[in-house]
Scaffold this active site. Structure first.
Site, PDB file in Angstrom:
ATOM      1  N   LYS A  73      25.131 -14.498  -5.748  1.00 27.58           N
ATOM      2  CA  LYS A  73      23.927 -14.564  -6.574  1.00 27.58           C
ATOM      3  C   LYS A  73      23.215 -13.209  -6.603  1.00 27.58           C
ATOM      4  O   LYS A  73      22.761 -12.757  -7.659  1.00 27.58           O
ATOM      5  CB  LYS A  73      22.996 -15.667  -6.059  1.00 27.58           C
ATOM      6  CG  LYS A  73      23.591 -17.070  -6.190  1.00 27.58           C
ATOM      7  CD  LYS A  73      22.623 -18.147  -5.778  1.00 27.58           C
ATOM      8  CE  LYS A  73      22.400 -18.162  -4.278  1.00 27.58           C
ATOM      9  NZ  LYS A  73      23.618 -18.559  -3.529  1.00 27.58           N
ATOM     10  N   THR A  74      23.104 -12.564  -5.448  1.00 33.52           N
ATOM     11  CA  THR A  74      22.481 -11.240  -5.418  1.00 33.52           C
ATOM     12  C   THR A  74      23.310 -10.226  -6.188  1.00 33.52           C
ATOM     13  O   THR A  74      22.770  -9.374  -6.909  1.00 33.52           O
ATOM     14  CB  THR A  74      22.308 -10.780  -3.957  1.00 33.52           C
ATOM     15  OG1 THR A  74      21.514 -11.729  -3.247  1.00 33.52           O
ATOM     16  CG2 THR A  74      21.616  -9.420  -3.895  1.00 33.52           C
TER      17      THR A  74
ATOM     18  N   ASP B  56      14.926 -14.060  -4.591  1.00 32.66           N
ATOM     19  CA  ASP B  56      15.878 -14.826  -3.800  1.00 32.66           C
ATOM     20  C   ASP B  56      15.164 -16.002  -3.129  1.00 32.66           C
ATOM     21  O   ASP B  56      13.985 -15.900  -2.780  1.00 32.66           O
ATOM     22  CB  ASP B  56      16.510 -13.924  -2.746  1.00 32.66           C
ATOM     23  CG  ASP B  56      17.772 -14.523  -2.159  1.00 32.66           C
ATOM     24  OD1 ASP B  56      18.270 -15.526  -2.717  1.00 32.66           O
ATOM     25  OD2 ASP B  56      18.268 -13.999  -1.147  1.00 32.66           O
TER      26      ASP B  56
ATOM     27  N   THR C 119      19.574 -21.893  -3.265  1.00 29.22           N
ATOM     28  CA  THR C 119      20.647 -22.725  -2.735  1.00 29.22           C
ATOM     29  C   THR C 119      20.317 -24.201  -2.864  1.00 29.22           C
ATOM     30  O   THR C 119      21.177 -25.038  -2.598  1.00 29.22           O
ATOM     31  CB  THR C 119      20.895 -22.387  -1.250  1.00 29.22           C
ATOM     32  OG1 THR C 119      19.667 -22.540  -0.522  1.00 29.22           O
ATOM     33  CG2 THR C 119      21.375 -20.950  -1.099  1.00 29.22           C
TER      34      THR C 119
ATOM     35  N   ARG D 270      31.638 -13.752   0.696  1.00 32.57           N
ATOM     36  CA  ARG D 270      30.968 -13.135   1.845  1.00 32.57           C
ATOM     37  C   ARG D 270      31.794 -13.328   3.117  1.00 32.57           C
ATOM     38  O   ARG D 270      31.953 -12.399   3.917  1.00 32.57           O
ATOM     39  CB  ARG D 270      29.577 -13.741   2.018  1.00 32.57           C
ATOM     40  CG  ARG D 270      28.793 -13.150   3.192  1.00 32.57           C
ATOM     41  CD  ARG D 270      27.440 -13.813   3.311  1.00 32.57           C
ATOM     42  NE  ARG D 270      26.619 -13.554   2.139  1.00 32.57           N
ATOM     43  CZ  ARG D 270      25.499 -14.219   1.849  1.00 32.57           C
ATOM     44  NH1 ARG D 270      25.086 -15.189   2.648  1.00 32.57           N
ATOM     45  NH2 ARG D 270      24.798 -13.923   0.775  1.00 32.57           N
TER      46      ARG D 270
END
Length: 355
Positions: free
Chosen positions: A76-77, A121, A170, A229
């Site tokens: 997302k980032t 975020d 999330t 990640r």
């Protein structure tokens, strides 16, 4: 007699390289793709977002506000950075927990430049007062700054230049409906396939300056839980193992040895995951068992078990959540190399413990 601590000789560069970390840091920063065309996976979201950004560029206007949802670690980032890069706009990064007062948000909004991208975020964790201010700012590009207190308080409208909000969450269900409705585009990120992760890892291995085999890359991708990640973290650990043991390439054997050292098994379960399964199967005969009792059995906090281990175990079919607690599936027993019990209720018969 020479000084054993004297590093001025020709052997010194082999012991200490003062610039060894500079290229490493630059390579790590380059792991994130900069353009949508470089993004592997998430094909549906990528195509939809490409259309939204291209239309905004042709209009010469900032892009619509974008909401990105999905589990952590899926990019997302990275997508927020890509949006700013595609629009040729600066990026401002903050988070919902950091904005607890409307004044905090007003200070950020009033300093935005025209076309700037504001990335929020964990947007669902903003305070309610800040959310209400964000409604007006996203829709009318205006905020009302309250000056004074009590009956003499005055609201001064402050006009804002057009900008783009990119929100990441999330838990999209926690966002109030008025906030969700103000986003022009909503994209949900799904877990990546092993093939997409292999493409990401092959690219990142090249950026890290590490030679790799296709089998070694696939071995890491298959244990990465569908999350880039985690895949990048495992890639670094396999690289470390290969360098320490004198290997010049990431092979399948090197990946297997390294991941076994770091307690990552064939399907990506780590120490905590296996501890939860073993407690369910061995101590409670498959359950059901309450979350708190299960957490005590593995020596962790209940929140850790619920947020870290449980989602992947449920998604992979190793554990189920029932009204009476958590229970192991036949796949959990098979993964532990054992036969599942003949009675689905385990030793508790028809009266399993309450959750």
């Amino acid at each position: 007699m020479s000084d054993p601590w004297d590093l001025s000789g020709e052997e010194a560069p082999r012991l200490v390289d003062p610039v060894a970390g500079e290229g490493e840091g630059a390579a790590d920063a380059a792991l994130r793709p900069k353009r949508l065309a470089d993004l592997a996976g998430q094909d549906r979201v990528r195509d939809q977002l490409s259309l939204v950004l291209e239309a905004a560029r042709r209009r010469g206007a900032p892009a619509d506000h974008v909401l990105l949802s999905g589990p952590p670690g899926l990019g997302k980032t990275t997508l927020a950075m890509i949006i700013a890069g595609e629009m040729g706009a600066p990026l401002r990064i903050t988070s919902g927990p950091a904005i607890q007062h409307a004044g905090d948000l007003a200070a950020i909004l009033s300093s935005l430049a025209e076309g700037e991208v504001l990335f929020l975020d964990e947007i669902h964790r903003m305070s309610r007062a800040a959310e209400e201010m964000l409604y007006l700012a996203m829709e009318d590009f205006r905020v009302d700054v309250v000056v004074g207190k009590g009956p003499g308080a005055t609201a001064i409208p402050l006009e804002l230049p057009p900008f783009t909000v990119v929100g990441a969450t999330t838990r999209s269900g926690l966002l109030p409906a008025p906030l969700r409705d103000r986003f022009g585009f909503t994209g949900h990120l799904d877990y990546y396939t092993a093939g997409d992760l292999a493409s990401i890892l092959a690219r990142n291995a090249t950026l890290l300056g590490v030679e790799s085999d296709a089998d070694g890359i696939r071995e890491i991708a298959g244990r990465s839980r569908g999350t880039p990640r985690i895949a990048n973290r495992l890639l670094r650990r396999v690289r470390d193992w290969s360098q320490v043991h004198g290997h010049h390439r990431i092979t399948r054997e090197a990946a297997q040895e390294a991941l076994a050292l770091f307690d990552v098994d064939l399907v990506g379960l780590d120490r905590l995951d296996r501890a939860v399964l073993e407690a369910l199967c061995h101590r409670f005969d498959g359950g059901p068992v309450g979350l708190t009792t299960l957490a005590v059995a593995v020596g962790e906090e209940a929140d850790t078990v619920e947020t870290v281990a449980e989602p992947y175990l449920v998604r992979e079919g190793f554990m189920v959540r029932t009204p009476r607690g958590r229970a192991a599936t036949p796949a959990a027993w098979q993964h532990l190399g054992e036969e599942p019990p003949s009675s689905p209720a385990g030793r508790f018969g028809q009266q399993p413990p309450l959750a």
